[in-house]
Enzyme design. Structure first.
Site, PDB file in Angstrom:
ATOM      1  N   ASP A   1       0.856  -1.192   0.000  1.00  0.00           N
ATOM      2  CA  ASP A   1       0.000   0.000   0.000  1.00  0.00           C
ATOM      3  C   ASP A   1       0.891   1.241   0.000  1.00  0.00           C
ATOM      4  O   ASP A   1       2.120   1.128  -0.022  1.00  0.00           O
ATOM      5  CB  ASP A   1      -0.964  -0.013   1.202  1.00  0.00           C
ATOM      6  CG  ASP A   1      -2.310   0.621   0.843  1.00  0.00           C
ATOM      7  OD1 ASP A   1      -2.299   1.758   0.332  1.00  0.00           O
ATOM      8  OD2 ASP A   1      -3.352  -0.024   1.050  1.00  0.00           O
TER       9      ASP A   1
ATOM     10  N   HIS B   1      -2.769   3.024  -4.855  1.00  0.00           N
ATOM     11  CA  HIS B   1      -2.174   2.656  -3.555  1.00  0.00           C
ATOM     12  C   HIS B   1      -0.748   2.129  -3.762  1.00  0.00           C
ATOM     13  O   HIS B   1      -0.386   1.075  -3.231  1.00  0.00           O
ATOM     14  CB  HIS B   1      -3.037   1.612  -2.845  1.00  0.00           C
ATOM     15  CG  HIS B   1      -4.299   2.181  -2.254  1.00  0.00           C
ATOM     16  ND1 HIS B   1      -4.292   3.063  -1.190  1.00  0.00           N
ATOM     17  CD2 HIS B   1      -5.614   2.012  -2.575  1.00  0.00           C
ATOM     18  CE1 HIS B   1      -5.545   3.388  -0.873  1.00  0.00           C
ATOM     19  NE2 HIS B   1      -6.367   2.780  -1.710  1.00  0.00           N
TER      20      HIS B   1
ATOM     21  N   GLU C   1      -9.570   2.526  -5.728  1.00  0.00           N
ATOM     22  CA  GLU C   1      -9.176   3.894  -5.409  1.00  0.00           C
ATOM     23  C   GLU C   1      -7.949   4.353  -6.205  1.00  0.00           C
ATOM     24  O   GLU C   1      -6.934   4.720  -5.628  1.00  0.00           O
ATOM     25  CB  GLU C   1      -8.912   4.012  -3.899  1.00  0.00           C
ATOM     26  CG  GLU C   1     -10.147   3.700  -3.085  1.00  0.00           C
ATOM     27  CD  GLU C   1      -9.940   3.857  -1.564  1.00  0.00           C
ATOM     28  OE1 GLU C   1     -10.873   4.295  -0.903  1.00  0.00           O
ATOM     29  OE2 GLU C   1      -8.850   3.527  -1.065  1.00  0.00           O
TER      30      GLU C   1
HETATM   31  C1  TNX Z   1     -10.878   1.894   1.652  1.00  0.00           C
HETATM   32  S1  TNX Z   1     -11.486  -1.014   0.983  1.00  0.00           S
HETATM   33  C2  TNX Z   1      -9.762   1.219   1.212  1.00  0.00           C
HETATM   34  C3  TNX Z   1      -8.593   1.039   2.105  1.00  0.00           C
HETATM   35  C4  TNX Z   1      -8.819   1.707   3.427  1.00  0.00           C
HETATM   36  C5  TNX Z   1     -10.238   1.459   3.894  1.00  0.00           C
HETATM   37  C6  TNX Z   1     -10.548   1.974   5.247  1.00  0.00           C
HETATM   38  C7  TNX Z   1     -10.522  -0.575  -0.117  1.00  0.00           C
HETATM   39  C8  TNX Z   1     -10.532  -1.388  -1.278  1.00  0.00           C
HETATM   40  N1  TNX Z   1      -9.750   0.530   0.027  1.00  0.00           N
HETATM   41  O1  TNX Z   1      -7.438   1.507   1.468  1.00  0.00           O
HETATM   42  O2  TNX Z   1      -7.903   1.212   4.340  1.00  0.00           O
HETATM   43  O3  TNX Z   1     -11.133   2.049   2.977  1.00  0.00           O
HETATM   44  O4  TNX Z   1     -11.811   1.530   5.705  1.00  0.00           O
END
Ligand code: TNX
Length: 739
Positions: free
Chosen positions: A157, A228, A291
């Site tokens: 990450d 990420h 994301e």
């Molecule tokens: C979203 S769930 C994210 C994570 C974060 C999380 C916190 C996901 C696929 N991505 O990077 O840690 O929310 O709840």
């Protein structure tokens, strides 16, 4: 230990009588566990009681996890069609033996069982905070105990790359370390400067994978791409669109710096995945996909020319192109990919599975396209959310998901037909660790919610029964305690809520009991004196007090004391507390949980922004408090919040007035936000303004009056340089203080 239900009773050790095809791993694992459950005193018997393990060849196709377990007076026997089934059965056996040890008998019985879903998963994030191999094994033990069969290990990450890749050593030597970490609530953007990091060597990874495999748990590695990715970019800046420099991130969130999907990046990631696939036998490999902001791709000539060359109409299609290339590679090695639901955007890769986290829509869409799905919606499966009244919980990311809510979860969305529902493989609980700082805290967030999810995933829907589950869970708590697992007892919390009292100047403090009507004790400490009450519906207070409430400790049959969590609230009284007040404009409905009374309820709001403690407006407000009779006033104040990253700004100015008749008001003072910035409270880069955090607006000086009026002026739209610039700002207010 005694078997009951027949004509004789024996207390004997056990001996295993396995079929030849039962692996020695299983026998030695079971042997050591069962050993621990041997009765300490036993009636001498001629021969040990047998535990027979039979592997049969199924005539009709049976679920590999199917088993049958029978307990008879002359011994125990387990039948399964695979080692996996034997292992699952052994978990039931262990539970039976534990209960047997607790109550000195096991009933004669026969269980035939198999899971409802094939993917029963838990996830763990070692990137935001790092977890040792030893703790990871303890976590896997918990999964095993509750018959979970999938461990999703989120290994890369923005805040750290945690898996050694021999070909690219800088991924861990550089990407495994950051200069500090974000501390406190997200909205504050405060950081420490303590270097933080760690990674798993390939040897350690193998060790964990083997440990899980012995427990028939598949480890699904996740290598995040194309978003990420900051830790990887910090190590190899040429993988990003601008070439860097990049830094492993200290803070949480979503960042614009992502992998640039060039051939050389793809080649790099293929090499990474090659090593990953050598370490993890899992058929399914998680490639992230969530994301991924598209800003850097929009500005990047390499991305733009790739889009042109491939005829891709936007950056979502570029993401899809990238994921499809990765999929092709993974497929060519005989494996499959799974990704977060964003991989649906711009077109799903042909053989990909989807993990639905942003609600259930992604899962529904994927199943309708005949792709397999693992459900993990934030609403029920995010175990980084609060599980009790946030006022009494350690800081969490937000949300509110009780163990009962998890238990109520139905993994197959109702939008699907029976046929489409077959694409739902199961579900998974996620433990993201931005706000989780210790192994004990991981346990606290995961347990008991994982137990609820395990039952949702194993048990047929029509056999699920919340009350029965909770009853069994209550018996499990002391066992968890004995295993040194720090399970959350939030289920037992007594909630404390202030409410308006009929007598102005006083506050009624109400108590709501948890799930079961057990007696609770309320302790009130005022001015050094302490009083107690048992199970009141509410109490009245009129002075500075600390009120705590908890269920009364119980002692079970074995003499084990069960102690319950204590909820505590601090009440501070001023001349305004508990007095009637009028607002010129109601708060915005999103932030009006406690109503106007919130401003005089005796509770000073916490910065972790508990919803019952703050009121929010998107415009100014004038507040008038009736103190009941004429008072000498030396101080008036009101709290406000500055969290500009969350679009919450301080008022522009606060004016204080007093009045004797409620008609004619005299100004008592004016206050504006201070511009002094204690370290770590700075406004965003490029913006100037007051420090982040809570600020008390106030005025001092003698005045007289029965009425106090506070006119709070809103700043209007968010100024340039701040997140959300141009939108109406939020204004959060809390406790009014009059002395
Ligand atoms: C979203 S769930 C994210 C994570 C974060 C999380 C916190 C996901 C696929 N991505 O990077 O840690 O929310 O709840």
């Amino acid at each position: 230990m005694t078997l009951t239900g027949g004509s004789c009773s024996l207390q004997c050790p056990w001996s295993f009588q396995p079929d030849r095809s039962v692996t020695s791993d299983l026998i030695s694992l079971l042997g050591s566990e069962v050993q621990l459950l041997h009765p300490t005193t036993g009636v001498k018997c001629d021969a040990p009681l047998p535990i027979a393990l039979h592997l049969i060849t199924p005539d009709t196709i049976l679920d590999p996890e199917w088993y049958s377990l029978s307990v008879k007076m002359d011994g125990i026997s387990i039948t399964a069609v695979s080692q996996e089934g034997l292992y699952r059965a052994s978990r039931t056996l262990i539970q039976l033996l534990e209960q047997g040890k607790e109550s000195a008998s096991i009933p004669c019985l026969k269980i035939t069982d198999q899971p409802r879903f094939e993917w029963r998963g838990m996830h763990l994030d070692p990137c935001r905070h790092f977890w040792s191999v030893e703790f990871t094994k303890k976590y896997i033990d918990l999964l095993a105990r509750y018959k979970m069969n999938s461990f999703h290990w989120h290994l890369t990450d923005d805040q750290g790359w945690r898996i050694e890749i021999k070909k690219y050593p800088k991924l861990t030597s550089v990407g495994g370390w950051r200069k500090g970490s974000q501390i406190g609530p997200y909205s504050r953007r405060e950081y420490d400067s303590i270097p933080y990091g760690g990674f798993y060597t390939q040897e350690q990874i193998r060790e964990v994978v083997a440990y899980a495999a012995a427990r028939h748990i598949n480890v699904v590695p996740e290598i995040e791409m194309p978003g990420h990715a900051l830790a990887a970019l910090a190590a190899y800046p040429e993988l990003g669109c601008t070439g860097g420099p990049y830094e492993v991130n200290k803070g949480w969130g979503v960042f614009e710096e992502v992998f640039c999907p060039t051939d050389s990046t793809i080649h790099f990631l293929e090499n990474v995945l090659t090593e990953v696939m050598e370490l993890f036998p899992s058929e399914i490999i998680h490639i992230g996909g969530d994301e991924c902001p598209k800003e850097s791709w929009k500005k990047c000539p390499k991305c733009q020319s790739r889009m042109k060359a491939e005829g891709l109409k936007d950056e979502h299609e570029l993401q899809s192109y990238f994921i499809q290339r990765m999929e092709k590679f993974v497929n060519s090695k005989g494996r499959k990919i799974i990704g977060w639901d964003e991989i649906l955007e711009g077109g799903l890769a042909p053989n990909a599975s989807v993990m639905s986290w942003r609600g259930t829509e992604g899962g529904v869409a994927a199943a309708k396209q005949k792709h397999t799905v693992v459900m993990s919606p934030g609403s029920h499966c995010y175990f980084d959310h609060y599980q009790g009244d946030p006022a009494n919980e350690p800081l969490a990311i937000g949300g509110f998901t009780t163990v009962q809510k998890v238990y109520s979860y139905e993994p197959i969305p109702k939008e699907l037909t029976a046929e489409e529902g077959r694409y739902i493989l199961g579900a998974q609980g996620n433990v993201w660790t931005e706000y989780i700082l210790s192994p004990e805290h991981v346990e606290y967030m995961a347990v008991p919610r994982m137990l609820a999810l395990a039952e949702v995933l194993w048990t047929p829907k029509e056999k699920r029964n919340e009350a029965d589950f909770i009853q069994r869970l209550e018996k499990e708590f002391p066992r968890l305690d004995a295993m040194k697992v720090n399970a959350s007892m939030s289920l037992y919390q007594v909630t404390i809520r202030p409410k308006r009292c009929a007598t102005p100047g006083k506050i009624d403090v109400h108590f709501s009991r948890p799930f079961r009507n057990l007696p609770f004790r309320v302790v009130v400490e005022t001015n050094g004196s302490r009083s107690e009450q048992i199970s009141p519906d509410f109490i009245e207070i009129e002075n500075k007090s600390t009120v705590s409430a908890s269920l009364i400790d119980t002692v079970n049959d074995q003499g084990v004391v069960h102690s319950y969590p204590i909820s505590t609230r601090h009440f501070v009284f001023s001349k305004a507390t508990g007095h009637p007040l009028i607002l010129s404009d109601p708060p915005n409905e999103r932030y009006n949980e406690g109503g106007a009374f919130t401003l005089v309820d005796g509770i000073t709001a916490q910065e972790k922004r508990v919803n019952t403690e703050w009121l929010g407006w998107r415009k100014g407000v004038t507040i008038t408090v009736d103190l009941g009779s004429e008072q000498d006033i030396s101080h008036i104040g009101i709290g406000a919040l500055n969290e500009t990253y969350g679009w919450i700004h301080l008022p522009e100015v606060v004016e204080f007035f007093t009045s004797e008749d409620g008609i004619n008001y005299t100004i008592a003072g004016i206050d504006v936000a201070s511009l002094i910035h204690p370290e770590g409270h700075e406004p965003p880069k490029g913006a100037s303004g007051p420090p982040q955090g809570r600020k008390q607006f106030m005025c001092d000086g003698p005045a007289k009056g029965r009425f106090v009026r506070i006119a709070v002026k809103h700043i209007g739209n968010i100024p340039e340089g701040y997140p959300g610039a141009g939108n109406p700002a939020w204004m959060f207010l809390d406790e009014i203080e009059v002395r």
